[in-house]
Design a protein around this motif. Structure first.
Motif, PDB file in Angstrom:
ATOM      1  N   ASP A  81       4.468   7.163   3.955  1.00 41.11           N
ATOM      2  CA  ASP A  81       3.280   8.002   4.133  1.00 41.11           C
ATOM      3  C   ASP A  81       2.922   7.995   5.619  1.00 41.11           C
ATOM      4  O   ASP A  81       2.120   7.185   6.075  1.00 41.11           O
ATOM      5  CB  ASP A  81       2.119   7.474   3.281  1.00 41.11           C
ATOM      6  CG  ASP A  81       0.974   8.470   3.179  1.00 41.11           C
ATOM      7  OD1 ASP A  81       0.787   9.261   4.125  1.00 41.11           O
ATOM      8  OD2 ASP A  81       0.256   8.451   2.155  1.00 41.11           O
ATOM      9  N   SER A  94      -7.104   3.399  14.189  1.00 36.84           N
ATOM     10  CA  SER A  94      -8.275   2.650  13.764  1.00 36.84           C
ATOM     11  C   SER A  94      -8.586   1.534  14.753  1.00 36.84           C
ATOM     12  O   SER A  94      -7.717   1.027  15.443  1.00 36.84           O
ATOM     13  CB  SER A  94      -8.053   2.067  12.362  1.00 36.84           C
ATOM     14  OG  SER A  94      -6.996   1.117  12.390  1.00 36.84           O
ATOM     15  N   ASP A 131       1.231  10.103   7.420  1.00 31.60           N
ATOM     16  CA  ASP A 131      -0.154  10.457   7.738  1.00 31.60           C
ATOM     17  C   ASP A 131      -1.052   9.227   7.704  1.00 31.60           C
ATOM     18  O   ASP A 131      -1.905   9.034   8.589  1.00 31.60           O
ATOM     19  CB  ASP A 131      -0.677  11.512   6.772  1.00 31.60           C
ATOM     20  CG  ASP A 131      -0.043  12.881   7.002  1.00 31.60           C
ATOM     21  OD1 ASP A 131       0.492  13.098   8.106  1.00 31.60           O
ATOM     22  OD2 ASP A 131      -0.084  13.714   6.082  1.00 31.60           O
ATOM     23  N   ARG A 132      -0.894   8.398   6.697  1.00 33.21           N
ATOM     24  CA  ARG A 132      -1.714   7.182   6.602  1.00 33.21           C
ATOM     25  C   ARG A 132      -1.355   6.199   7.705  1.00 33.21           C
ATOM     26  O   ARG A 132      -2.233   5.491   8.225  1.00 33.21           O
ATOM     27  CB  ARG A 132      -1.548   6.535   5.231  1.00 33.21           C
ATOM     28  CG  ARG A 132      -2.190   7.333   4.093  1.00 33.21           C
ATOM     29  CD  ARG A 132      -1.795   6.786   2.746  1.00 33.21           C
ATOM     30  NE  ARG A 132      -2.332   5.441   2.517  1.00 33.21           N
ATOM     31  CZ  ARG A 132      -1.884   4.623   1.563  1.00 33.21           C
ATOM     32  NH1 ARG A 132      -0.870   5.007   0.777  1.00 33.21           N
ATOM     33  NH2 ARG A 132      -2.429   3.450   1.399  1.00 33.21           N
ATOM     34  N   ASP A 171      -3.153   7.467  10.748  1.00 33.45           N
ATOM     35  CA  ASP A 171      -4.582   7.140  10.661  1.00 33.45           C
ATOM     36  C   ASP A 171      -4.811   5.663  11.003  1.00 33.45           C
ATOM     37  O   ASP A 171      -5.757   5.328  11.727  1.00 33.45           O
ATOM     38  CB  ASP A 171      -5.122   7.425   9.263  1.00 33.45           C
ATOM     39  CG  ASP A 171      -5.198   8.920   8.954  1.00 33.45           C
ATOM     40  OD1 ASP A 171      -5.158   9.731   9.906  1.00 33.45           O
ATOM     41  OD2 ASP A 171      -5.279   9.262   7.756  1.00 33.45           O
ATOM     42  N   LEU A 172      -3.956   4.804  10.493  1.00 28.51           N
ATOM     43  CA  LEU A 172      -4.082   3.378  10.757  1.00 28.51           C
ATOM     44  C   LEU A 172      -3.913   3.076  12.236  1.00 28.51           C
ATOM     45  O   LEU A 172      -4.640   2.234  12.805  1.00 28.51           O
ATOM     46  CB  LEU A 172      -3.048   2.602   9.931  1.00 28.51           C
ATOM     47  CG  LEU A 172      -3.035   1.080  10.095  1.00 28.51           C
ATOM     48  CD1 LEU A 172      -4.377   0.488   9.695  1.00 28.51           C
ATOM     49  CD2 LEU A 172      -1.909   0.476   9.255  1.00 28.51           C
ATOM     50  N   ILE A 212       2.793   2.505   2.262  1.00 24.54           N
ATOM     51  CA  ILE A 212       2.792   3.233   3.527  1.00 24.54           C
ATOM     52  C   ILE A 212       4.175   3.176   4.158  1.00 24.54           C
ATOM     53  O   ILE A 212       4.662   4.157   4.723  1.00 24.54           O
ATOM     54  CB  ILE A 212       1.722   2.672   4.485  1.00 24.54           C
ATOM     55  CG1 ILE A 212       0.326   2.865   3.886  1.00 24.54           C
ATOM     56  CG2 ILE A 212       1.814   3.335   5.863  1.00 24.54           C
ATOM     57  CD1 ILE A 212      -0.785   2.231   4.698  1.00 24.54           C
ATOM     58  N   ASP A 267       0.819  -1.216   0.000  1.00 17.96           N
ATOM     59  CA  ASP A 267       0.000   0.000   0.000  1.00 17.96           C
ATOM     60  C   ASP A 267       0.856   1.270   0.000  1.00 17.96           C
ATOM     61  O   ASP A 267       0.313   2.388   0.077  1.00 17.96           O
ATOM     62  CB  ASP A 267      -0.923   0.025   1.225  1.00 17.96           C
ATOM     63  CG  ASP A 267      -2.034  -1.012   1.143  1.00 17.96           C
ATOM     64  OD1 ASP A 267      -2.261  -1.535   0.027  1.00 17.96           O
ATOM     65  OD2 ASP A 267      -2.656  -1.308   2.175  1.00 17.96           O
TER      66      ASP A 267
END
Length: 224
Positions: free
Chosen positions: A211, A221, A213-214, A217-218, A199, A197
């Motif tokens: 990444d 979650s 930021d991602r 976010d993960l 990341i 992905d």
């Protein structure tokens, strides 16, 4: 590293006076421990607790089938088994160095006598134990509500801090899997998925954040 430096680097003893530091140095004993040496077993009478001066120590439980579950890995400056010198006085888990390590050992009887004589030191230790309890509360929450990708993302970000976009894993991936409450195969699939992905990029133990930021976010979650 001498005992004085090891004690001063430990958050458990943050803010101790020079006089208290002298008392601690008198009762602390520096030990050299080989990789894999069993420091203590679950259920043994607690003889004292440790500061890691150099190296790494894993604290873990064993299931009835003998499967290992790492509770936490203690790095230089960290302490372990301090709670065991109170209560029923039994070690609640196993402990082994992951590499040749230098440890400062504080015998239970001498240390408790010191706390009776120096109340401020006891207050500082309570603050340290509170941090330890918060760490376990967070670990329980993540095991309950977060899946493996979220747990791995949080671990990587905590390891990197606020600035770094490249880290090197301080433990093997099998040990990391145990620490995250999963198995090696699931962790390997998770690393591959994050890499596919775009990341992160994985090169052995070196992880680059592609990444952040991602990844953040993960890490926040929750399981659906």
């Amino acid at each position: 590293m001498d005992i004085r430096i090891a004690i001063k680097k430990s958050p458990l003893f943050a803010g101790v006076t020079d006089a208290d530091l002298e008392h601690l140095c008198r009762i602390g004993k520096m030990r050299e421990s080989a990789r894999g040496e069993l420091l203590f077993s679950e259920g043994e009478v607690a003889e004292g607790f440790y500061i890691v001066a150099a190296g790494k120590v894993k604290v873990y439980k064993l299931s009835p089938e003998g499967k290992e579950r790492i509770l936490h890995i203690v790095h230089p400056g960290g302490t372990f088994a301090e709670a065991a010198i109170f209560g029923n006085g039994m070690y609640p888990a196993y402990a082994q160095p992951l590499e040749a390590s230098r440890l400062v050992f504080f015998p239970k009887r001498e240390f408790l006598s010191l706390l009776h004589e120096h109340s401020q030191m006891a207050i500082n230790m309570i603050a340290g134990l509170s941090r330890f309890l918060r760490q376990f509360a967070t670990q329980i929450e993540e095991l309950t509500f977060k899946d493996v990708p979220a747990r791995l993302a949080r671990y990587l970000l905590d390891l990197a801090g606020d600035e770094a976009d490249r880290i090197e894993l301080p433990i093997s991936k099998s040990q990391l899997a145990s620490n995250l409450g999963t198995v090696s195969e699931t962790l390997s699939r998770t690393f591959r998925k994050l890499a596919d992905d775009e990341i992160i990029e994985v090169r052995g133990k070196v992880i680059d954040f592609l990444d952040r930021d991602r990844l953040e976010d993960l890490s926040f979650s929750f399981k659906e």
